[in-house]
Design an enzyme around this catalytic site. Structure first.
Site: not given
Ligand code: GAR
Length: 216
Positions: A94, A113, A149, A178
């Protein structure tokens, strides 16, 4: 990109479920990439424990310890240069990166994303998808470029939005997608089955055009 297993570094900030999906996939002997490092900008990220338990070396580069974005990015660049990955996968990382950093690593960085880009860039994608009343939502793996993005899209997965969904239900459905999409997209990228051509990603073999995903 083809040949030997590609070296992959994963950047994380949080719980690390996408990172875990990549580590699990790369544990298979025929997977075309190996996860050689996990780097977190947050010391307390749950991802660090998961990576350590899987035997993947971890590094913390705490962004709070740096006086500027440039200084943090220089430290990240130095660590990545040491690791020498072929691909850098952002998995819930992030942080926005400076143009200088992006220039050095562009073409080698993938991000996942939680929305069907170019819809719902940025944060709170699930709440915004619900508010917009879309019937299909999903996730996107794309190349990272200077514009947030907005890099070339490698792969996408769509899920239905149900009438009674709240943010939690929808985000859980997207997250499961994902975890399927990212290992698959990385494998295609690592094998050279997806590659950049004139600013767009082309895939080596296209599927038979099949029926559209219709919902409801
Ligand atoms: C995931 O949903 C990913 O797509 C999102 O954060 C989450 C992380 O979860 N990413 C973003 O929003 C990037 N801007 P995780 O740490 O369990 O993989």
């Amino acid at each position: 990109m083809s040949g030997a297993r590609k070296r992959v570094a994963i950047l994380v900030s949080g719980r690390g479920s996408n990172m875990a999906a990549l580590i699990d996939a790369a544990a298979e002997s025929d997977y075309p990439a190996e996860i050689v490092a996990v780097i977190s900008n947050r010391p307390g990220a749950g991802a660090l424990d998961i990576a350590s338990r899987a035997g993947v070396p971890t590094t913390v580069i705490d962004h709070k310890a740096f006086g500027s974005r440039e200084a943090f990015d220089a430290a990240l660049d130095a660590e990545l240069t040491r690791i020498a990955p072929d691909v850098v996968c952002f998995a819930g990382f992030m942080r926005l990166l400076t143009p200088g950093f992006i220039d050095r690593w562009e073409g080698r960085m993938l991000n996942i994303h939680p929305a069907l880009l170019p819809s719902f860039k940025g944060l709170d994608t699930h709440a915004r998808a619900l508010a917009a009343g879309v019937r299909l939502h999903g996730c996107t793996v794309h190349l990272v470029t200077a514009e947030m993005d907005a890099g070339p899209i490698v792969a996408q997965a769509a899920v239905p939005v149900l009438d009674d969904d709240d943010e939690d239900a929808l985000s859980a459905r997207v997250l499961a997608a994902e975890h399927r999409l990212y290992p698959r997209a990385l494998a295609m990228w690592a094998r050279g089955e997806a590659r950049l051509e004139d600013g767009r990603v082309r895939v080596a073999e296209e599927p038979e055009p099949s029926s559209p995903l219709v919902w409801p």
